[in-house]
Design a protein around this motif. Structure first.
Motif, PDB file in Angstrom:
ATOM      1  N   LYS A   2     114.956-144.931  25.714  1.00  0.00           N
ATOM      2  CA  LYS A   2     113.743-144.189  25.399  1.00  0.00           C
ATOM      3  C   LYS A   2     114.104-142.758  25.011  1.00  0.00           C
ATOM      4  CE  LYS A   2     109.222-144.124  27.422  1.00  0.00           C
ATOM      5  NZ  LYS A   2     108.464-144.179  28.637  1.00  0.00           N
ATOM      6  N   ASN A   3     113.527-142.274  23.939  1.00  0.00           N
ATOM      7  CA  ASN A   3     113.775-140.904  23.497  1.00  0.00           C
ATOM      8  C   ASN A   3     112.738-139.992  24.148  1.00  0.00           C
ATOM      9  OD1 ASN A   3     114.548-138.599  22.246  1.00  0.00           O
ATOM     10  ND2 ASN A   3     113.898-139.214  20.202  1.00  0.00           N
ATOM     11  N   GLU A   4     113.106-139.380  25.285  1.00  0.00           N
ATOM     12  CA  GLU A   4     112.189-138.495  25.988  1.00  0.00           C
ATOM     13  C   GLU A   4     112.544-137.051  25.699  1.00  0.00           C
ATOM     14  OE1 GLU A   4     111.560-139.276  30.101  1.00  0.00           O
ATOM     15  OE2 GLU A   4     111.770-141.424  29.813  1.00  0.00           O
ATOM     16  N   ARG A   5     111.533-136.260  25.539  1.00  0.00           N
ATOM     17  CA  ARG A   5     111.734-134.835  25.293  1.00  0.00           C
ATOM     18  C   ARG A   5     111.772-134.100  26.627  1.00  0.00           C
ATOM     19  NH1 ARG A   5     108.414-131.247  20.997  1.00  0.00           N
ATOM     20  NH2 ARG A   5     110.170-129.895  20.600  1.00  0.00           N
ATOM     21  N   TRP A   6     112.819-133.326  26.823  1.00  0.00           N
ATOM     22  CA  TRP A   6     112.947-132.545  28.052  1.00  0.00           C
ATOM     23  C   TRP A   6     112.098-131.294  27.962  1.00  0.00           C
ATOM     24  CZ3 TRP A   6     114.501-127.526  28.709  1.00  0.00           C
ATOM     25  CH2 TRP A   6     114.670-127.110  30.025  1.00  0.00           C
ATOM     26  N   ALA A   7     111.485-130.934  29.065  1.00  0.00           N
ATOM     27  CA  ALA A   7     110.734-129.689  29.118  1.00  0.00           C
ATOM     28  C   ALA A   7     110.802-129.138  30.537  1.00  0.00           C
ATOM     29  CB  ALA A   7     109.285-129.917  28.717  1.00  0.00           C
ATOM     30  N   PRO A   8     110.951-127.828  30.674  1.00  0.00           N
ATOM     31  CA  PRO A   8     110.941-127.236  32.014  1.00  0.00           C
ATOM     32  C   PRO A   8     109.524-127.226  32.573  1.00  0.00           C
ATOM     33  CG  PRO A   8     111.013-125.507  30.374  1.00  0.00           C
ATOM     34  CD  PRO A   8     111.108-126.822  29.633  1.00  0.00           C
ATOM     35  N   HIS A   9     109.423-127.108  33.863  1.00  0.00           N
ATOM     36  CA  HIS A   9     108.130-126.936  34.523  1.00  0.00           C
ATOM     37  C   HIS A   9     107.760-125.462  34.410  1.00  0.00           C
ATOM     38  CE1 HIS A   9     108.039-130.869  36.706  1.00  0.00           C
ATOM     39  NE2 HIS A   9     109.320-130.804  36.374  1.00  0.00           N
ATOM     40  N   VAL A  10     106.605-125.168  33.854  1.00  0.00           N
ATOM     41  CA  VAL A  10     106.163-123.787  33.702  1.00  0.00           C
ATOM     42  C   VAL A  10     105.335-123.410  34.926  1.00  0.00           C
ATOM     43  CG1 VAL A  10     104.828-122.154  32.308  1.00  0.00           C
ATOM     44  CG2 VAL A  10     106.183-123.954  31.194  1.00  0.00           C
ATOM     45  N   THR A  11     105.743-122.309  35.579  1.00  0.00           N
ATOM     46  CA  THR A  11     105.038-121.839  36.760  1.00  0.00           C
ATOM     47  C   THR A  11     104.689-120.366  36.608  1.00  0.00           C
ATOM     48  OG1 THR A  11     107.076-121.287  37.934  1.00  0.00           O
ATOM     49  CG2 THR A  11     106.201-123.516  38.255  1.00  0.00           C
ATOM     50  N   VAL A  12     103.779-119.924  37.455  1.00  0.00           N
ATOM     51  CA  VAL A  12     103.366-118.527  37.497  1.00  0.00           C
ATOM     52  C   VAL A  12     103.457-118.058  38.948  1.00  0.00           C
ATOM     53  CG1 VAL A  12     101.827-118.682  35.496  1.00  0.00           C
ATOM     54  CG2 VAL A  12     100.929-119.156  37.784  1.00  0.00           C
ATOM     55  N   ALA A  13     103.596-116.762  39.136  1.00  0.00           N
ATOM     56  CA  ALA A  13     103.614-116.183  40.475  1.00  0.00           C
ATOM     57  C   ALA A  13     102.982-114.800  40.422  1.00  0.00           C
ATOM     58  CB  ALA A  13     105.041-116.095  41.009  1.00  0.00           C
ATOM     59  N   ALA A  14     102.496-114.348  41.580  1.00  0.00           N
ATOM     60  CA  ALA A  14     101.839-113.049  41.673  1.00  0.00           C
ATOM     61  C   ALA A  14     102.524-112.180  42.717  1.00  0.00           C
ATOM     62  CB  ALA A  14     100.371-113.230  42.040  1.00  0.00           C
ATOM     63  N   VAL A  15     102.905-110.972  42.316  1.00  0.00           N
ATOM     64  CA  VAL A  15     103.417-109.960  43.233  1.00  0.00           C
ATOM     65  C   VAL A  15     102.269-108.985  43.465  1.00  0.00           C
ATOM     66  CG1 VAL A  15     105.076-108.085  43.553  1.00  0.00           C
ATOM     67  CG2 VAL A  15     105.799-110.217  42.461  1.00  0.00           C
ATOM     68  N   VAL A  72     110.264-112.904  33.404  1.00  0.00           N
ATOM     69  CA  VAL A  72     110.286-114.342  33.124  1.00  0.00           C
ATOM     70  C   VAL A  72     111.625-114.835  33.644  1.00  0.00           C
ATOM     71  CG1 VAL A  72     110.185-116.125  31.349  1.00  0.00           C
ATOM     72  CG2 VAL A  72     108.844-114.018  31.082  1.00  0.00           C
ATOM     73  N   TYR A  73     111.579-115.847  34.483  1.00  0.00           N
ATOM     74  CA  TYR A  73     112.770-116.311  35.181  1.00  0.00           C
ATOM     75  C   TYR A  73     112.945-117.811  34.978  1.00  0.00           C
ATOM     76  CZ  TYR A  73     111.656-111.935  37.508  1.00  0.00           C
ATOM     77  OH  TYR A  73     111.351-110.622  37.767  1.00  0.00           O
ATOM     78  N   MET A  74     114.179-118.231  34.811  1.00  0.00           N
ATOM     79  CA  MET A  74     114.461-119.660  34.713  1.00  0.00           C
ATOM     80  C   MET A  74     115.454-120.015  35.807  1.00  0.00           C
ATOM     81  SD  MET A  74     115.507-122.001  31.448  1.00  0.00           S
ATOM     82  CE  MET A  74     117.259-121.698  31.392  1.00  0.00           C
ATOM     83  N   THR A  75     115.159-121.092  36.496  1.00  0.00           N
ATOM     84  CA  THR A  75     116.060-121.562  37.546  1.00  0.00           C
ATOM     85  C   THR A  75     116.124-123.073  37.509  1.00  0.00           C
ATOM     86  OG1 THR A  75     116.618-121.368  39.891  1.00  0.00           O
ATOM     87  CG2 THR A  75     114.297-121.678  39.364  1.00  0.00           C
ATOM     88  N   TYR A  86     112.734-124.777  36.228  1.00  0.00           N
ATOM     89  CA  TYR A  86     111.462-124.069  36.279  1.00  0.00           C
ATOM     90  C   TYR A  86     111.553-122.818  35.427  1.00  0.00           C
ATOM     91  CZ  TYR A  86     110.371-127.010  40.263  1.00  0.00           C
ATOM     92  OH  TYR A  86     110.127-128.087  41.068  1.00  0.00           O
ATOM     93  N   LEU A  87     110.515-122.567  34.641  1.00  0.00           N
ATOM     94  CA  LEU A  87     110.362-121.348  33.868  1.00  0.00           C
ATOM     95  C   LEU A  87     109.183-120.613  34.504  1.00  0.00           C
ATOM     96  CD1 LEU A  87     111.360-119.730  31.445  1.00  0.00           C
ATOM     97  CD2 LEU A  87     109.691-120.962  30.048  1.00  0.00           C
ATOM     98  N   ARG A  88     109.469-119.496  35.167  1.00  0.00           N
ATOM     99  CA  ARG A  88     108.471-118.805  35.995  1.00  0.00           C
ATOM    100  C   ARG A  88     108.090-117.464  35.389  1.00  0.00           C
ATOM    101  NH1 ARG A  88     109.081-115.765  41.706  1.00  0.00           N
ATOM    102  NH2 ARG A  88     107.485-116.853  42.882  1.00  0.00           N
ATOM    103  N   PHE A  89     106.802-117.268  35.204  1.00  0.00           N
ATOM    104  CA  PHE A  89     106.248-116.009  34.726  1.00  0.00           C
ATOM    105  C   PHE A  89     105.652-115.302  35.936  1.00  0.00           C
ATOM    106  CE2 PHE A  89     106.478-118.711  31.108  1.00  0.00           C
ATOM    107  CZ  PHE A  89     106.686-117.893  30.009  1.00  0.00           C
TER     108      PHE A  89
END
Length: 162
Positions: A2-15, A72-75, A86-89
């Motif tokens: 199966k040809n699946e497209r990879w994508a990170p999980h997009v998340t948000v956070a509040a300081v 913007v952080y990627m982990t 995860y791609l975190r804003f």
């Protein structure tokens, strides 16, 4: 195969800072009780700012008013047999003085107002290393204007003219 497209999980956070303390949540996770900023996943159809406002309300019962983007952080979290990126804003801003009368999201045990030193003293309980990284960036004065972010919506297909 199966040809699946990879994508990170997009998340948000509040300081959110008030009187030298930061609004945090203590949440039940698969790894036990952890501390995190109010945070969560971007849902279909919402902007990053809408997601940050919604997640903060759902997890803390406070109304969040974003003022800037901290970073913007990627982990990549490796788990046995799999891994997730995860791609975190992370946004900073203010929140309502008092929480609204509402039930917090499932898994949220309580909210906490902690100092940077208190947070540094319990790093082993942080949900991810991004908790301290984004707080350190905030404390260092890192801010980006919200107009850096753009959301382009594509509406339903327009019928061809006859």
């Amino acid at each position: 195969m199966k040809n699946e497209r990879w994508a990170p999980h997009v998340t948000v956070a509040a300081v959110i800072e008030r009187d030298g303390r930061f609004l945090m949540v203590e949440e039940q996770t698969a790894d036990g009780l952890r501390i995190n900023q109010p945070a969560g996943h971007l849902e279909a159809g919402e902007t990053l700012l809408q997601a940050a406002i919604r997640e903060t309300l759902e997890e803390t019962a406070h109304t969040f008013a974003p003022q800037a983007l901290v970073g913007v952080y990627m982990t990549h979290i490796d788990k046995p047999g799999s891994g997730t990126t995860y791609l975190r804003f992370t946004f900073c801003g203010t929140c309502s003085a008092e929480p609204a009368p509402r039930t917090l999201d499932a898994g949220i045990v309580r909210t906490l107002w902690l100092t940077p030193d208190e947070l540094r003293a319990c790093r082993e309980r942080h949900r991810t290393p991004l908790v301290m990284r984004s707080l350190d960036d905030y404390l260092a004065g890192q801010r980006f204007a919200l107009d850096l972010l753009h959301t382009h919506s594509v509406g339903p297909p327009v019928a061809d003219a006859p």
